[in-house]
Structure formats: C-alpha cells, structure tokens
Design an enzyme around this catalytic site. Structure first.
Site: not given
Length: 196
Positions: A76, A178, A180
C-alpha cells in the site's frame, strides 16, 4: 526471520496477524541491525506520503531501505514510498522504482478513496506470483495510484484508468492492495513473496 518495518505508519498490525496465520517467524522493528539481518523485509502501512518520508529521512530508515539486498515487500503506502515521487504532499520518495504516484481524480462517478475488492490482471512480465492470481480479486483502500511502468507485474482498473497493482524490480516487490486483507489470494501472494 521476517522483519516488518516499524516506521510511524498505521495498519501494520494486520500484516503481523497475517504472518501469524501463516506461521512465519517475524518481528516488528525499526532497529537497523535487525532489519539488515532479516531473511525478508516487509514495508507496510497506511499514512501520508510527505509526513512519512520526513520520518523515514529523519530516522535514517530511508537510506537503510534503499541499501537492503534481501527481498523487500512494500504494501500500500509502502509501495508508493518505494516509487520516485508522490503527489501526496509533492514529495520525493525512495526512488527504488521510477514510477510516479498520482491522485485519483474521478470523472466517471467513481468514489475516492478506492475502497473494496477489485480484479488483478497479471502482466506478461510477471515472474513473482502464481498464475492462479490472474483475474482474482484483492482488497484496496487508497486515494493515490502508481502509473504503470517498466516494473509493473500486475494491473487493476479504477476511475477509468489502469494502474499498477504490483511492482517488481531486483529484490524489491510491492503491492498497492492489502494482501493481508485479501483472503486466500492475499495469503498466496504473501507465501509467493516468502518463497523468493
């Protein structure tokens, strides 16, 4: 061991949780010796480019990141800061990638920030992530984008324009989305990075 750089940025915890789920030994640190000694480095976060670059320059982390020779993964804002320049605060960034960061200026009714799931298309130059990632959806939250360039290995389209979803140059890897927070496909991308 994976070093996650602690550098005055938000949203770092979600990366730590993702590494815990995978079962990877990791440490959140700003200690230059620990970062240099790590097998892999992740440079994640959410924040304002100009204020973050000021912090990186003042703490010496900017020069440290530029000097790293092991695989480094920018996520990001971490990806944007690895580029040459950002319109967010009109700031020179780390310059690993020559690409520049621009602000979304929608003319077609799309909302900014770009928030939610969007399709990732792998480029022919992709030599990083599994082919199964092509056409899958990852989770984005951003108001600035990186224009596609020579280091682009995947793209996404929003606000009527194609932008770089992932970059790769030498030992530096990066994703605008992202991973994650991108469910199984995000975990696959993190695992592919850990395997380089």
């Amino acid at each position: 061991m994976v070093a996650v750089i602690d550098y005055n940025a938000g949203n770092i915890r979600s990366v730590l949780y993702a590494l815990e789920r995978i079962g990877v030994e990791h440490e959140l640190t700003s200690d230059p010796a620990k970062i240099r000694a790590a097998d892999k480095v992740i440079f994640p976060g959410v924040g304002h480019a100009a204020s973050t670059m000021k912090h990186l320059n003042e703490t010496g982390l900017a020069d440290l990141i530029r000097s790293l020779t092991q695989p480094v993964f920018g996520v990001c804002v971490g990806m944007q800061l690895l580029c040459s320049h950002s319109e967010e605060g009109d700031v020179e960034c780390l310059g690993i990638f020559p690409e520049r960061v621009h602000q979304f200026r929608p003319t077609n009714g799309d909302k900014v920030p770009h928030m939610g799931w969007n399709e990732v298309k792998l480029a022919p130059t992709n030599d990083w992530v599994s082919k199964e990632v092509d056409g899958d959806f990852c989770y984005y939250v951003h108001s600035y984008y990186v224009e596609p360039g020579p280091d682009t290995v995947a793209t996404t389209t929003y606000c009527g324009r194609e932008f770089a979803a992932m970059l790769r140059k030498d030992n530096f890897y990066a994703a605008q989305f992202h991973p994650e927070k991108s469910a199984k496909v995000g975990e696959r991308i993190i695992r592919d990075f850990l395997a380089v």
